[in-house]
Design a protein around this motif. Sequence first.
Motif, short mmCIF file in Angstrom:
data_model
loop_
_atom_site.label_atom_id
_atom_site.label_comp_id
_atom_site.label_asym_id
_atom_site.label_seq_id
_atom_site.Cartn_x
_atom_site.Cartn_y
_atom_site.Cartn_z
N GLY A 256 0.80 -1.21 0.00
CA GLY A 256 0.00 0.00 0.00
C GLY A 256 0.84 1.27 0.00
N GLU B 265 -0.90 -7.28 4.75
CA GLU B 265 -1.50 -6.01 5.16
C GLU B 265 -1.43 -5.81 6.67
OE1 GLU B 265 -3.20 -7.79 2.92
OE2 GLU B 265 -3.28 -6.47 1.17
N ASP C 280 3.40 3.30 4.28
CA ASP C 280 2.03 3.24 3.76
C ASP C 280 1.06 4.06 4.59
OD1 ASP C 280 2.42 1.54 5.89
OD2 ASP C 280 0.83 0.16 5.26
#
Lengths: 495, 230
Positions: free
Chosen positions: A148, B54, B81
């Motif tokens: 991300g 994640e 991130d």
Amino acid sequence: MLKTSLILLTIALFALLAADIEVLTLDPWRELGRLTLGFFTPDFLAVWNFKEALLNTIVFAFCGTSLGILLGTILAFKFELTAVRLFAAFVRSIHEIFWVLLFLPVFGLNAFCGVLAIAVPYAGIFAKVYAEIIQESEARPRDLVPVGTSGVSLFFYAVLPVVWNDLKQYTAYRFECALRSSTVLGFIGLPTLGFHLETAFSEGLYSQAGALLLLFYLLVSSLRWWLKPKFVVLFSILSWSVLPLTTQFSWENMIRFFSWEIVPWPLRRDGFFAGTGEVSWNLNAVSEWFVKLLNEEIFWGVINTLILTQIALVGSAVIALVLFPTVSQHFSTKLLRQVSHLQLIVLRSTPEYLLAYIFILLWGPSMLPAIIAISLHNGAILAFLIGRHSNLINLCHGFPKRRLDRYFFEILPRIYGSFLAFLFYRWEVILRESAILGILGVATLGFYIDSGFAEEKLDVAFVLLLVTALLNLTVDHISQRTRKHLHLSNETSSI
Amino acid sequence: MLIEFKNETIAYKNKVVFRDFSLEINEKERVALIGPSGAGKSTLLRAIYNKIAEQASYVPQDYGLVPQISVLHNVYMGRLDQHSSWQNLRTLIRPATEIKTDITDLLAELGISNMLKKRAGELSGGEQQRVAVGRAIYRNSPVMIADEPVSAVDPHQAHSLLETLSSHSPSLILSLHSVELALSHATRVIGLRDGNIYFDAVPDKISSRKINKLFSKNSQVNTSSKFNIK
């Protein structure tokens, strides 16, 4: 590898039979004597008159390289696209001088034309090398970045710091190349050192030429002291601010160039004579025109370019294999190595174009001067590289005492692979040079291209340029395939 | 459940390491993988990380630091991130005081407090390992996955480094070279050999005989374990 070498040698020998090698001047030795005398009595008082040319040489190099870096970096980010790779390969396959000739009708012969002629091919080179450096760099930090993370953050944290040193070194090397390019562009009329070198040589003012050459060597060899990364941005901005940007650029010129001047003559003929300036689609006439061009210019241009390339390729190889022991610790004393090193640096820094120009002055425009010029320049580069490579080899005790045995049994077998890899990388460069030396009168593709531009047959020149680029891409492709086939290392790309 | 493998094939560099492999790991477990080199510990950890990237932090065996930038920036990379690109660029040039304090505190906890501005490449192996652990902790994720995270520090420091690691993450999955460390820090120990689970139990239930067999050079263990898939 032996087979490949023998094939190259055989091709070169046959090419030598077909090549036009003769001395055309009446008394080459007398001229050489005057030239040598001139070099040893450089006229430094004249140097002051060339300060502007010196400044221009540096300014063109800086502007060209900085623009090239900018464009090349953008292209490097999209280098995985086939279209980008082809575009980069295409623009770098055309020599800077050809780019000047091509930009001339659109921009006029001025500073901007010169800068663009350096920037465009360099953008293609930077795109390729930067992309390769990033691709071959350490990938682990990249893999570890949190899922991300934006592309920008990834690049500035995990890619740029890792490749920074390699990018810096390669870019510095390119600045050196740009100084050569910028100098050589003077030979076709841009106000750099080459302009005055051309004048001095053609008027026989060899002392002045000697001073100019020394000035050039001083410039190139001093780079490492003043070209610091932290100053590059400053120098580039300064260069752009002093660059006289008086172009005659107009969109009309540009449109006219693409829609009229490079259109094959048979399509323009009717419109030209009727005064309407319209293009008429006469395809039969075009194919006739093209076949004639193919028979009279393209065929001979390609043949001669290839003949020169193949002879010069083997010539460079021979010179490299003969010279590298003089800079290798396995064969030479420290003193000899230092002297030879200097000699190689001089040969390496002198642009092939300039060497060829001097030799043609001495011997007339046959292939001989071109062969010797290209072989000397590239041979010196190769000798330097493999000499350095051989210094990394540690021979164990009991190695052959006789130097000849040591050369053939210990050193040569160990360096031959990387030697061939380096040589194949130079192939494309040698072809580019072979084509461009046509401008000096050798009947390679450059000769026909130059005549095309001189006679204002831009259509002919344009087709010939495309052929040159295509030939270059083909050789590059064959070189890559051969390297892959022989399992030669990939790490040598940045030379 | 945190992680589940169900009859899966796991490969490393196009070579199958685990065939028909099943494993379940729950939240709040502290799992230690042990076994001889080549058993597939790193491959399994990597596969686990890929499943839950994640919500996990990862300390690879070779640290994967960027040697050219400072320790501060390497640690900060754990949260790339969680900030905008703009903030990240700003931090690269001039880190905010808050970030500096946070990372300084963390480095103090790891025992490398005075290394904030040093380049990662200048540090010793042990120090680099602490920075890699620091980066993973700074990421502040619920699961910590670490591949031999204390291999380069001395035994005494290894204990405290593992303590620090556990104190920051509720769920912990790591591979360890030292059996003793595994038995004392984990709530569940998995013995791996040649791509098979040789045992999987709480530390109290693992006999030294089992451990000796796991690490023995005897090829019989090797083959028998291959055919004794549960």
